[in-house]
Structure formats: C-alpha cells, structure tokens
Design an enzyme around this catalytic site. Structure first.
Site: not given
Length: 271
Positions: A2-3, A58, A259
C-alpha cells in the site's frame, strides 16, 4: 505494498468509525507482528481510545488517549478490514483490535507490523522520512529545489522515502507517465519546466488515487464500493504489451535498480 493513496483512504475510513470508542478486546495470532509481549500490548490498549489517526508516508499512526501510539506499516501484502467476523474476508488475521461490536482486522502481516510506541519514538521514525507530497508546505518551488539536489533516475528519486514520503512502484510509474517522462530519465538532466510538470503530475495522480480508493481491491468494510477503484485507471502499471491510452504505442516493462518499471516508449521521454 500500500502506498500513500491507499493509506490515506484507510485513514479517512477509519477516522469515521473508530475514534473515541473504547478498545474492548485484542487478539494477536502472530507475535512477530507486534513489538512487545502480547500481555503488554493488550493491557496498554484495552479500555483506551484512539483519538486521532494520522498518516505519514506509508504509515498510519494511531494516537491513543493515554499518550501512546500504534504505528502501523502494512508492508508487502498487508491489508485492513473493519467490520464483524461474519463479513470478514476469508483470510487469516494476525492482529484484531475490537471497538465494541466492530473489529479492526489486520490481514497479511507477513512483513508488516503494529508497534506500540511513545510519541517520541514515532517522531524518531518519521524524522527519517522526506516531506509529504500533499502537505500544504510542499509546492512546486520546494519540489524543484529537492530534485535539483538529486542525481540518478526519476523513479529512483520519487520512491526514495528519504526524499519524498509515500510513493512506491505503482504510483511512481503513473506519475512519470502523466508527466510524459521515462522512469529512467536522469533527474539532473531535467529542466525547470519538466520538473514543474513532474510535480503537477505527482499531485494529480496521488489525489486521484485517494479519491478513487487506491488500487487494493479488497474492501475495507462491508458494502464498500470505493476501495480499489483506482486500479482500473492505471495507465501503464502492470500493462506490459497493452496499448497506450494516450498515443497507441505499446506499454513496456524494464528493471531499474531492482524495481520493475512500466512505461510507454513512444510518448515518454528523457526530458
């Protein structure tokens, strides 16, 4: 993971339901999800109330009426659900905090955690974070000054929690796309106009993500019709090989400093 938009959405929902209701029960099924013995955790919470829910990056920071804090970081795979056992999704829970007839369930805390801390200890954690992108003290001028001190890839900069707090893989790709910049674009090569556009894109994407309930499509409560609606609005993230909505090109995926990054090579550029 979750951001910022997901955590802000959770904050708004929970602020409408749990404030000033005495905590009536605690259940911990995974000791590693908390930072103190279960008995200590339980005795510090039962009978006390959450008086404010703060989001920083976050993190969610639950302010307790006794001065304590519950610092939550869901990490990869973590979720929250507020309701009753009858409507709880068929998932195992690691921590449950009950507020009378309703319970806040923490799900998927394989890496995530809920730490019982003092206000000073939370401040120390937050001191390592960069500024909030949506804070009223943040503006284009401040963002440009921050960016001009950095070198390296655009995505690497905006997912660095020490530089800007709250942005992760998904929203970084969407922000870069909105700004028509490659996630690999070198920050030191971007001019004032490009950085201004990047800032504007960041604000737009994050606000849209919040208003549409973020991307995590597991409801936070029964009959929830908002949570996860932004997932269908991603323009590039997780759309490798699909058509670009803007130019008709094909969305690509690469790996940048460990990433994955999604982008359109036809309409996103280095500058």
């Amino acid at each position: 993971m979750p951001e910022l938009p997901e955590m802000e959405h959770y904050r708004r929902v929970l602020s409408n339901h749990i404030l000033d209701i005495p905590i009536s029960d605690i259940k911990v099924t995974r000791d590693k999800s908390i930072n103190v013995p279960v008995d200590t955790f339980t005795s510090a919470l039962i009978g006390n109330r959450v008086i404010f829910v703060e989001r920083r990056g976050k993190y969610l920071n639950f302010h307790l009426n006794n001065g304590g804090r519950l610092l939550v970081h869901l990490m990869l795979g973590g979720l929250m659900y507020y309701g009753t056992n009858e409507d709880l999704p068929d998932r195992s829970t690691q921590v449950e905090i009950s507020f009378g007839e309703h319970t806040l369930y923490f799900i998927g805390l394989r890496l995530g955690y809920i730490h019982l801390l003092s206000a000073k200890e939370v401040e120390q954690v937050f001191s390592e974070l960069g500024p909030e992108p949506l804070d009223r003290r943040m503006n284009a001028e401040r963002f440009v000054k921050i960016a001009k001190k950095r070198r390296g890839g655009l995505k690497t900069m905006i997912v660095n929690q020490h530089v800007i707090a709250g942005i992760g893989n998904r929203y970084a790709d969407e922000i870069a796309y909105r700004a028509s910049l490659l996630p690999s674009a070198k920050v030191q090569d971007l001019g004032e106009e490009a950085l201004q556009k990047l800032y504007d894109s960041m604000i737009e994407v994050l606000n849209e993500g919040i208003e549409d309930g973020g991307y995590i499509d597991t409801p936070i409560q029964k009959d929830d019709q908002l949570t996860g609606n932004y997932k269908a609005k991603f323009k590039v993230y997780d759309r490798e090989g699909e058509t670009c909505y803007r130019c008709g090109g094909v969305v690509s995926k690469v790996e940048l400093t460990g990433r994955k990054a999604f982008f359109c090579p036809s309409c996103q550029h280095d500058q």
